[in-house]
Design a protein around this motif. Structure first.
Motif, PDB file in Angstrom:
ATOM      1  N   LEU A 264       0.831  -1.210   0.000  1.00  0.00           N
ATOM      2  CA  LEU A 264       0.000   0.000   0.000  1.00  0.00           C
ATOM      3  C   LEU A 264       0.865   1.259   0.000  1.00  0.00           C
ATOM      4  O   LEU A 264       0.531   2.249  -0.646  1.00  0.00           O
ATOM      5  CB  LEU A 264      -0.952  -0.007   1.204  1.00  0.00           C
ATOM      6  N   ASP A 265       1.998   1.215   0.712  1.00  0.00           N
ATOM      7  CA  ASP A 265       2.918   2.360   0.683  1.00  0.00           C
ATOM      8  C   ASP A 265       3.427   2.600  -0.729  1.00  0.00           C
ATOM      9  O   ASP A 265       3.523   3.738  -1.193  1.00  0.00           O
ATOM     10  CB  ASP A 265       4.118   2.111   1.614  1.00  0.00           C
ATOM     11  N   ALA A 266       3.761   1.503  -1.424  1.00  0.00           N
ATOM     12  CA  ALA A 266       4.277   1.637  -2.781  1.00  0.00           C
ATOM     13  C   ALA A 266       3.196   2.214  -3.704  1.00  0.00           C
ATOM     14  O   ALA A 266       3.460   3.132  -4.495  1.00  0.00           O
ATOM     15  CB  ALA A 266       4.754   0.283  -3.307  1.00  0.00           C
ATOM     16  N   ILE A 267       1.995   1.696  -3.581  1.00  0.00           N
ATOM     17  CA  ILE A 267       0.897   2.210  -4.418  1.00  0.00           C
ATOM     18  C   ILE A 267       0.648   3.683  -4.094  1.00  0.00           C
ATOM     19  O   ILE A 267       0.429   4.506  -4.992  1.00  0.00           O
ATOM     20  CB  ILE A 267      -0.384   1.362  -4.210  1.00  0.00           C
ATOM     21  N   THR A 268       0.726   4.012  -2.798  1.00  0.00           N
ATOM     22  CA  THR A 268       0.547   5.410  -2.407  1.00  0.00           C
ATOM     23  C   THR A 268       1.582   6.306  -3.088  1.00  0.00           C
ATOM     24  O   THR A 268       1.245   7.353  -3.639  1.00  0.00           O
ATOM     25  CB  THR A 268       0.679   5.558  -0.877  1.00  0.00           C
ATOM     26  N   ALA A 269       2.845   5.856  -3.071  1.00  0.00           N
ATOM     27  CA  ALA A 269       3.900   6.664  -3.688  1.00  0.00           C
ATOM     28  C   ALA A 269       3.607   6.880  -5.171  1.00  0.00           C
ATOM     29  O   ALA A 269       3.784   7.980  -5.701  1.00  0.00           O
ATOM     30  CB  ALA A 269       5.255   5.985  -3.509  1.00  0.00           C
ATOM     31  N   VAL A 270       3.138   5.838  -5.839  1.00  0.00           N
ATOM     32  CA  VAL A 270       2.887   5.932  -7.280  1.00  0.00           C
ATOM     33  C   VAL A 270       1.711   6.864  -7.565  1.00  0.00           C
ATOM     34  O   VAL A 270       1.795   7.775  -8.403  1.00  0.00           O
ATOM     35  CB  VAL A 270       2.619   4.529  -7.881  1.00  0.00           C
ATOM     36  N   VAL A 271       0.626   6.644  -6.852  1.00  0.00           N
ATOM     37  CA  VAL A 271      -0.586   7.423  -7.136  1.00  0.00           C
ATOM     38  C   VAL A 271      -0.415   8.875  -6.687  1.00  0.00           C
ATOM     39  O   VAL A 271      -0.794   9.808  -7.390  1.00  0.00           O
ATOM     40  CB  VAL A 271      -1.809   6.767  -6.462  1.00  0.00           C
ATOM     41  N   LEU A 272       0.211   9.052  -5.518  1.00  0.00           N
ATOM     42  CA  LEU A 272       0.490  10.404  -5.035  1.00  0.00           C
ATOM     43  C   LEU A 272       1.410  11.132  -6.020  1.00  0.00           C
ATOM     44  O   LEU A 272       1.347  12.334  -6.194  1.00  0.00           O
ATOM     45  CB  LEU A 272       1.157  10.300  -3.658  1.00  0.00           C
ATOM     46  N   GLY A 273       2.233  10.362  -6.721  1.00  0.00           N
ATOM     47  CA  GLY A 273       3.151  10.930  -7.697  1.00  0.00           C
ATOM     48  C   GLY A 273       2.508  11.217  -9.038  1.00  0.00           C
ATOM     49  O   GLY A 273       3.201  11.517  -9.999  1.00  0.00           O
ATOM     50  N   GLY A 274       1.203  11.100  -9.110  1.00  0.00           N
ATOM     51  CA  GLY A 274       0.515  11.564 -10.310  1.00  0.00           C
ATOM     52  C   GLY A 274       0.141  10.486 -11.311  1.00  0.00           C
ATOM     53  O   GLY A 274      -0.416  10.780 -12.359  1.00  0.00           O
ATOM     54  N   THR A 275       0.433   9.237 -11.021  1.00  0.00           N
ATOM     55  CA  THR A 275       0.047   8.180 -11.962  1.00  0.00           C
ATOM     56  C   THR A 275      -1.449   7.898 -11.816  1.00  0.00           C
ATOM     57  O   THR A 275      -1.954   7.773 -10.708  1.00  0.00           O
ATOM     58  CB  THR A 275       0.866   6.900 -11.690  1.00  0.00           C
ATOM     59  N   ASP A 276      -2.103   7.823 -12.961  1.00  0.00           N
ATOM     60  CA  ASP A 276      -3.546   7.605 -12.976  1.00  0.00           C
ATOM     61  C   ASP A 276      -3.831   6.149 -12.604  1.00  0.00           C
ATOM     62  O   ASP A 276      -3.322   5.234 -13.243  1.00  0.00           O
ATOM     63  CB  ASP A 276      -4.074   7.901 -14.388  1.00  0.00           C
ATOM     64  N   ILE A 277      -4.632   5.962 -11.570  1.00  0.00           N
ATOM     65  CA  ILE A 277      -4.917   4.607 -11.099  1.00  0.00           C
ATOM     66  C   ILE A 277      -5.629   3.786 -12.176  1.00  0.00           C
ATOM     67  O   ILE A 277      -5.626   2.569 -12.164  1.00  0.00           O
ATOM     68  CB  ILE A 277      -5.741   4.646  -9.783  1.00  0.00           C
ATOM     69  N   PHE A 278      -6.230   4.448 -13.173  1.00  0.00           N
ATOM     70  CA  PHE A 278      -6.899   3.725 -14.259  1.00  0.00           C
ATOM     71  C   PHE A 278      -5.952   3.451 -15.429  1.00  0.00           C
ATOM     72  O   PHE A 278      -6.358   2.929 -16.451  1.00  0.00           O
ATOM     73  CB  PHE A 278      -8.121   4.502 -14.749  1.00  0.00           C
ATOM     74  N   GLY A 279      -4.701   3.848 -15.286  1.00  0.00           N
ATOM     75  CA  GLY A 279      -3.724   3.522 -16.317  1.00  0.00           C
ATOM     76  C   GLY A 279      -3.578   4.586 -17.383  1.00  0.00           C
ATOM     77  O   GLY A 279      -4.383   5.500 -17.485  1.00  0.00           O
ATOM     78  N   GLY A 280      -2.507   4.455 -18.154  1.00  0.00           N
ATOM     79  CA  GLY A 280      -2.297   5.316 -19.310  1.00  0.00           C
ATOM     80  C   GLY A 280      -1.545   6.605 -19.038  1.00  0.00           C
ATOM     81  O   GLY A 280      -1.035   7.221 -19.965  1.00  0.00           O
ATOM     82  N   ARG A 281      -1.487   7.053 -17.788  1.00  0.00           N
ATOM     83  CA  ARG A 281      -0.803   8.306 -17.467  1.00  0.00           C
ATOM     84  C   ARG A 281       0.061   8.149 -16.229  1.00  0.00           C
ATOM     85  O   ARG A 281      -0.311   7.435 -15.301  1.00  0.00           O
ATOM     86  CB  ARG A 281      -1.818   9.412 -17.163  1.00  0.00           C
ATOM     87  N   GLY A 282       1.167   8.877 -16.208  1.00  0.00           N
ATOM     88  CA  GLY A 282       2.026   8.854 -15.038  1.00  0.00           C
ATOM     89  C   GLY A 282       3.475   8.989 -15.457  1.00  0.00           C
ATOM     90  O   GLY A 282       3.811   8.838 -16.635  1.00  0.00           O
ATOM     91  N   THR A 283       4.341   9.328 -14.485  1.00  0.00           N
ATOM     92  CA  THR A 283       5.767   9.433 -14.786  1.00  0.00           C
ATOM     93  C   THR A 283       6.574   8.787 -13.669  1.00  0.00           C
ATOM     94  O   THR A 283       6.113   8.686 -12.537  1.00  0.00           O
ATOM     95  CB  THR A 283       6.228  10.907 -14.866  1.00  0.00           C
ATOM     96  N   MET A 284       7.779   8.362 -14.022  1.00  0.00           N
ATOM     97  CA  MET A 284       8.681   7.808 -13.023  1.00  0.00           C
ATOM     98  C   MET A 284       9.145   8.925 -12.085  1.00  0.00           C
ATOM     99  O   MET A 284       9.290   8.722 -10.885  1.00  0.00           O
ATOM    100  CB  MET A 284       9.875   7.148 -13.716  1.00  0.00           C
ATOM    101  N   PHE A 285       9.341  10.116 -12.656  1.00  0.00           N
ATOM    102  CA  PHE A 285       9.753  11.267 -11.860  1.00  0.00           C
ATOM    103  C   PHE A 285       8.791  11.496 -10.696  1.00  0.00           C
ATOM    104  O   PHE A 285       9.208  11.702  -9.553  1.00  0.00           O
ATOM    105  CB  PHE A 285       9.801  12.508 -12.771  1.00  0.00           C
ATOM    106  N   GLY A 286       7.511  11.450 -10.990  1.00  0.00           N
ATOM    107  CA  GLY A 286       6.496  11.666  -9.953  1.00  0.00           C
ATOM    108  C   GLY A 286       6.632  10.650  -8.838  1.00  0.00           C
ATOM    109  O   GLY A 286       6.561  10.988  -7.656  1.00  0.00           O
TER     110      GLY A 286
END
Lengths: 334, 505
Positions: A264-286
């Motif tokens: 859940l921490d990892a998912i939080t980091a990803v989603v908080l970093g701007g990756t769209d939970i529905f896919g298709g958008r996001g960056t590694m930088f975020g």
């Protein structure tokens, strides 16, 4: 047909950045804010080597989050990573301590096992056409269950000295009079850099976005959707396994309940970093920025004796905030 | 007709983000008329309809209802005024039944707890459907019904709200000829009851069949309102595009070579049976039939989207076993799917990213993308296809009009340099100008030696473009005609099975 709302002309990259970095800017802002507040509240906070060292405590989350970024951008989710971490740690420990396998080969077995566990997730998803949420919810329980069956409440601790304490290895002052950087952080940064390059600059990365945007249209365009999915889950399992070995080295023991809730921490980091939970958008930088944000926040709160449960409350609020604010901004643009 | 129009739109203007979409458009709607609204995509038809139905508010101009100025600030307000909009894609709840769909949000209630009066709801739904002359069971689950049935249910919903103005946005785009006939019967019934209907269609034949008056918009401006009697199809086209379009629906037959695609006895249980045909180099083979005849299923099976139960596919005389679209692409096949938005495009990704997707590896060295090369080639192909309105290739595909979206799909497949191109309803829902260009491109590709299989439900398109016409009915091939012998009547007979009845009688 309505015309699209006029937007500034720019190169594809600057436009993509404008599009994608919306959420990332929020994360960067929060990171700066957290630094500012933290430094005002505690002098220890400005001790660079202390801060750098604390990253080791969360480094597994960061490593797993790099793979999770791919998984979520591809429109999937992997809930089994923390369980994979624990199972790999336990199996590696048992292989070495109880079956007398040398630590080197045991590590290789552990890494292979991690990849295999991820591959198994991918197989269930692509063969049985099951949603990744369902599959990895199942293996989330299964993998940790196996670890518990294997070790029970015991822990393995008789690892060789060279293996234990990866976080006490530092890359010392070299080029820029930098403070000593702990090895786990180096591993994370190198991984994030490679993962970011693959995501944003390679065919595989583009396919990941395409599949997350519309997997049916991707298939109709001749992308081997199943193979890419399989590869991404194998990669996720591999990094989860690697994280398990790093955690074992840090703690000096392997136990079935390692990294509980880490997915859940990892998912939080990803989603908080701007990756769209529905896919298709996001960056590694975020993802990377947000990982550091979480580290700074937790460290800052830890210095003020705020309990981990209460830290969760703050992170939860942040997550909601980071999703709500860009949405409001977007709405005002229209 | 009464002395005053039911609804008058006077001098309506609307701009989005500084771009004018409608400029001073006026239109009168009389009770008991079918008023056709025509224009290319982007001409402002949809925006005009959305203003009438309360989705957008006009920047200037006013709307009079029975001579009274009204403000239609929301869809709810439009509903209260008796204005209903039927969307191009009916908005339905697939897991609810027909009656629930008709009365969604307004279910008849009873008792102190306002529980739903199911009995009364099904009864009312039945009456409504009966009054429209539609045979649909109100208990049927919506998701199991055809698109045509969805439209009927939407009309029943509108009627249950006592709609006096009914706006239909391309209702016939995905209907078979029989279903269109059914729809027109209902439209005429409603007209006789004094309902005013706004009808949008790109099909000129239909427009002349059903329309009482025709209003043409071009680039957001009112061009003219005419009656079908005083105009011609050519005149309407000229009004829409602002220039005569002589190249429309004309194609010279080129030289035809060896068979490139050949299929034998293709069978997919429950979908189609024993389909055999071939497409030669330089040939356009049209595939006609009613919606649901199995044409899309056949092409999807050839392209490897679905698996065949039996049958052989030959490319260039060699047997091939295509198990995935990826394999099909590698073998030189390309497929422009019927559902452009769901299957053809990645709407939120850029034009360039869409175009290069099937052959992305060509733009990479050791897996690393060469962004500049990708962008240049994408630009080259969009220019080749006269892709208009695109700011540049970094624009999201979803922001383009239907015709331009289709050009992106075409560009994407041209880039893969296929030898066999399968197009499924290539011009559905795109405007006349773009349609002519798609046809021009198809003609060019054929003359360069590509083998083209074109599925279309529009007979004029089939007749104009095809060197040979195949007809499918209920999963089987029921007719094959060469260009000289193909007529609308023969194709329809094979598609509907009328011929067999005649023979039997």
């Amino acid at each position: 047909m309505e015309p699209s709302v006029a937007r500034p002309v720019g190169s594809p990259i600057s436009r993509a950045l404008e599009h994608k970095l919306n959420r990332e800017f929020v994360a960067v802002g929060l990171l700066l804010l957290a630094f500012f507040v933290g430094s005002r509240l505690s002098t220890q906070f400005l001790d660079a080597s202390y801060l750098l060292d604390t990253t080791s405590v969360y480094i597994e989350t960061g490593i797993i989050a790099t793979a999770m970024t791919f998984i979520i951008i591809s429109g999937n989710i992997d809930l089994s990573v923390a369980s994979t971490l624990a199972l790999v740690a336990c199996v590696t420990g048992v292989l070495h301590a109880e079956h007398g396998l040398a630590m080197g080969p045991a590590i290789i077995c552990g890494l292979l096992l991690g990849a295999l566990l991820g591959f198994f997730n991918g197989l269930l998803i692509t063969w049985l056409r099951l949603p990744s949420l369902t599959v990895t919810l199942g293996t989330f329980a299964l993998y940790r269950g196996l670890a518990q069956v294997l070790l029970g409440d015991h822990s393995v601790s008789n690892f060789p000295d060279w293996f234990v304490g990866i976080d006490s290895i530092h890359i010392a002052r070299t080029l820029f009079h930098n403070p000593p950087i702990p090895a786990p952080l180096i591993i994370f940064l190198v991984l994030a850099l490679i993962a970011g390059a693959v995501l944003h600059r390679t065919v595989l990365g583009r396919w990941t976005y395409a599949i997350g945007t519309n997997s049916t249209a991707s298939r109709y365009s001749g992308i081997a959707v199943d193979r890419v999915t399989l590869l991404l889950f194998t990669f996720s399992g591999f990094l989860a396994g690697l994280s398990g070995l790093i955690m074992t080295s840090r703690l000096g023991i392997a136990k079935y309940d390692m990294g509980l809730g880490l997915e859940l921490d990892a998912i939080t980091a990803v989603v908080l970093g701007g990756t769209d939970i529905f896919g298709g958008r996001g960056t590694m930088f975020g993802t990377v920025i947000t990982f550091f944000l979480i580290v700074v926040l937790r460290t800052g709160m830890g210095l003020h004796n705020i309990k981990p449960e209460q830290q969760m409350l703050v992170l939860g609020l942040l997550l909601i905030f980071s999703i709500v604010v860009p949405n409001l901004l977007q709405r005002n643009k229209r | 007709m009464t002395a005053q129009p039911l609804l008058s739109a006077c001098g309506i203007s609307k701009a989005f983000g500084g771009t004018p979409v409608l400029q001073n458009v006026s239109l009168d709607l009389w009770p008991g008329e079918v008023h056709v609204l025509m224009g290319e995509n982007g001409a402002g038809k949809s925006t005009f309809n959305k203003i009438l139905s309360g989705v957008h508010t006009p920047d200037s101009g006013e709307i009079l209802l029975n001579g009274q100025a009204v403000s239609i600030a929301s869809p709810a307000a439009a509903q209260a005024h008796g204005i209903a909009l039927l969307h191009q894609e009916p908005i339905i709840f697939p897991d609810l039944d027909v009656a629930e769909n008709i009365f969604v949000g307004r279910q008849p209630q009873k008792g102190p707890w306002r529980s739903i009066n199911w009995h009364s709801m099904y009864e009312q739904a039945g009456e409504l459907l009966n009054s429209l002359g539609v045979q649909i069971d109100p208990h049927e689950r919506m998701g199991g019904l055809s698109v045509a049935a969805h439209q009927m249910v939407e009309m029943a919903r509108a009627m249950s709200q006592n709609a006096r103005v009914l706006i239909m946005d391309e209702p016939t785009a995905s209907l078979s000829p029989d279903e269109v006939a059914d729809l027109f019967r209902i439209v005429r019934d409603l007209r006789a009851q004094g309902v005013a209907l706004v009808f949008i269609s790109h099909r000129l034949e239909e427009v002349f069949e059903i329309g009482d008056r025709i209003t043409v918009l071009r680039d957001g401006e009112f061009v003219n309102t005419v009656t079908p009697a005083e105009t011609t199809k050519e005149e309407i086209i000229r009004m829409m595009v602002g220039r005569p379009l002589s190249s429309l629906f004309e194609r010279e037959a080129g030289s035809i070579g060896e068979p490139l695609l050949k299929v034998e006895g293709l069978t997919r249980t429950g979908h189609f049976r024993n389909i055999s045909f071939e497409v030669k180099a330089g040939e356009i083979v049209g595939m006609a039939g009613l919606v649901g005849a199995g044409r899309t299923e056949v092409s999807e099976a050839i392209f490897g989207v679905t698996q065949l139960d039996a049958g052989k596919v030959f490319l260039d005389g060699k047997p091939v076993n295509i198990r995935s679209p990826r394999q099909a692409v590698q073998l030189g096949l390309a497929y422009v799917p019927e559902d452009r938005q769901q299957h053809g495009l990645l709407l939120s990704m850029t034009i360039a990213e869409n175009i290069t997707l099937p052959v992305l590896k060509q733009f990479a060295q050791m897996g690393w993308l060469r962004a500049r090369q990708e962008r240049e080639v994408a630009q080259q192909y969009t220019a080749k296809l006269h892709l208009r309105a695109a700011r540049d290739v970094s624009q999201a595909a979803g922001e383009l009009s239907g015709g331009n979206q289709q050009k992106v799909v075409l560009a994407k497949w041209l880039l893969s340099q296929p030898r066999v191109l399968i197009l499924d309803e290539p011009t559905r829902g795109i405007d006349i100008g773009a349609k002519a260009e798609v046809h021009r491109i198809m003609g060019e590709l054929a003359s360069q030696g590509m083998a083209i299989l074109m599925i279309s439900s529009e007979l004029p398109e089939i007749l104009a473009m095809s060197d040979r016409v195949l007809v499918m009915r209920e999963g089987r091939l029921t007719g094959e005609f060469n260009r000289a012998e193909a007529t609308q009547e023969k194709i329809m007979a094979a598609a509907t099975g009328q011929q067999m009845v005649e023979v039997a009688a």
